[in-house]
Design a protein around this motif. Sequence first.
Motif, PDB file in Angstrom:
ATOM      1  N   GLU A  26       1.261  -1.259   0.266  1.00 32.39           N
ATOM      2  CA  GLU A  26      -0.621  -0.119   0.178  1.00 32.39           C
ATOM      3  C   GLU A  26       0.888   1.104   0.051  1.00 32.39           C
ATOM      4  O   GLU A  26       1.842   1.564   1.012  1.00 32.39           O
ATOM      5  CB  GLU A  26      -0.822   0.321   0.964  1.00 32.39           C
ATOM      6  N   GLU A 168      -4.000   6.657  -1.628  1.00 30.26           N
ATOM      7  CA  GLU A 168      -2.841   5.340  -1.342  1.00 30.26           C
ATOM      8  C   GLU A 168      -3.455   4.382  -2.569  1.00 30.26           C
ATOM      9  O   GLU A 168      -4.420   4.193  -3.043  1.00 30.26           O
ATOM     10  CB  GLU A 168      -3.578   4.612  -0.745  1.00 30.26           C
ATOM     11  N   GLU A 227       1.837  -6.247   8.674  1.00 29.25           N
ATOM     12  CA  GLU A 227       1.699  -4.807   7.599  1.00 29.25           C
ATOM     13  C   GLU A 227       2.788  -4.210   8.677  1.00 29.25           C
ATOM     14  O   GLU A 227       2.319  -3.699   9.460  1.00 29.25           O
ATOM     15  CB  GLU A 227       0.420  -3.770   8.062  1.00 29.25           C
ATOM     16  N   LYS A 278      -3.419  -5.786  14.689  1.00 29.99           N
ATOM     17  CA  LYS A 278      -3.941  -4.735  12.935  1.00 29.99           C
ATOM     18  C   LYS A 278      -6.255  -4.511  13.402  1.00 29.99           C
ATOM     19  O   LYS A 278      -6.170  -5.434  13.873  1.00 29.99           O
ATOM     20  CB  LYS A 278      -4.535  -6.726  12.048  1.00 29.99           C
TER      21      LYS A 278
HETATM   22 MG    MG Z   1      -4.696  -0.844   4.385  1.00 29.52          MG
END
Ligand code: MG
Length: 490
Positions: A26, A168, A227, A278
């Motif tokens: 991302e 994004e 992430e 998350k």
């Molecule tokens: Mg995301």
Amino acid sequence: MNDASTANKNLMQGATGPWEIVIGLEVHAQVNSKSKLFSGSSTAFGAEPNSHVSLVDAAMPGMLPVINEECVAQAIRTGLGLKAQINNRSIFDRKNYFYPDLPQGYQISQYKYPIVGEGVIEIDAEGESMTVGIERLHLEQDAGKSIHDQHPDYSYVDLNRSGVALMEIVSKPDMRSAKQAQAYVTKLRTILRYLETCDGDMEKGNLRADVNVSVRKPGDKLGTRCEIKNVNSIRFIGQAIEVEARRQIGIIEDGGKIDQETRLFDPAKGETRAMRSKEEAHDYRYFPDPDLLPLEFTQGYVDGLKAHLPELPDEKKARFIKDFGLSAYDASVLVAEKANADYFEIVAKDRDGKIAANWVINELFGRLNKEGKDIEHSPVSAAQLGGIVGLISSNAISGKIAKDLFEIVWTEGGDPADIVEKRGMKQVTDTGAIEKAVNEIIKANPEKVEQAKLKPSMLGWFVGQVMKQTGGKAAPAAVSDMLKAKLGIE
Ligand code: MG
Ligand code: ADP
């Protein structure tokens, strides 16, 4: 697309056998625009803290956001550059969370209905070409910046960045190695810079990547991902992926399981650390922003933007290969930065493209690198280097003299043809002059002449001597031919 052969070499070896790394990125790209996404404040970098903050950016009660059309146009241009679906109707949502640098208490973003849908980026990684899928591109606001290192007891908030437009850009989980992820970000950055929709300056944080990593045994279904937030250099993206994959493999091989979480990469320690578990989409209580209408535009508007897109790197590369006879590798190097490609085209126009590419890539880039200069500030202009290349192609000067000439133009400036004329640097093709030098060298080295008859590789030594004798100006091919004849070498 990963066929078996490329997949294999990308596997990471663990104690229980090979593992496949799966990566999706991302990327947050700051939109090039003078003012913010929903206010008229300036986006200029490096200003006094809190000097570019309108009432909207500071979230004063009752202030209403007004969409900045230039940011919308930039997002559409980017979508077109990614060969993506452009959605003529999209919705801005509120993504609710609390943070001191987010005065609204929510970020205006796009969730279910982004402005740009699926697209693709072609990349080359380690000699293999592949296509990485783009999931979506949406517009959102940046937050402000918290400053913790100014005072032992206080934290400060700078809202200059608050409300600046970000795109994004979300990839599909199509990458299988750190190298592929690095190639992807590099290519995306190049495309954005060509389009002039983001300057791609990673040092300023204008392009930063959240890196999603999971591992699996080849053939298994996708594993649980972590992430890694806000990685801000291409090198760190590669390092973060390698250490994170290694960490996950270790946990699974020890019988553990991966918790889906958000992590930070610490380059000094070379490790990733848990930041928070998350959050799920429902934690953010997304809902359409009641202060903003759906964003709608006509196909005619999109077509108008499309008509003015610049030539993009892939197209330019194909044209360089076709029109100038370049290798795919040289063409890729030249198109990686638009300024380099533009420079090359001036050098190569109506001249030998391969010689031009060789001089731009090896001599010019090498020298610029050494002196830490960028091409915009090159002491040798494209017209001057073109002049040098022209003199080489027409055999007016030898390659060796061309290097001296480059040096003179670099330090003193001037017109290459004039310099060659005035300083008598023209290549000697006159056989009389060459013969004189050849005879002198042969006469002065009777032993070597005897040796050369048995050992033809001595020819190189003789050519070198004659070149020295003529101050590098003799045409090497003519020298070589004449020496062969006189020494009796085949
Ligand atoms: Mg995301
Ligand atoms: P979220 O909105 O929760 O961040 P998305 O489904 O939009 O989740 O995915 C975010 C990113 O994570 C995308 O770039 C996607 O390619 C990547 N991703 C999704 N699943 C995986 C996985 N199993 N391993 C690695 N990356 C993944």
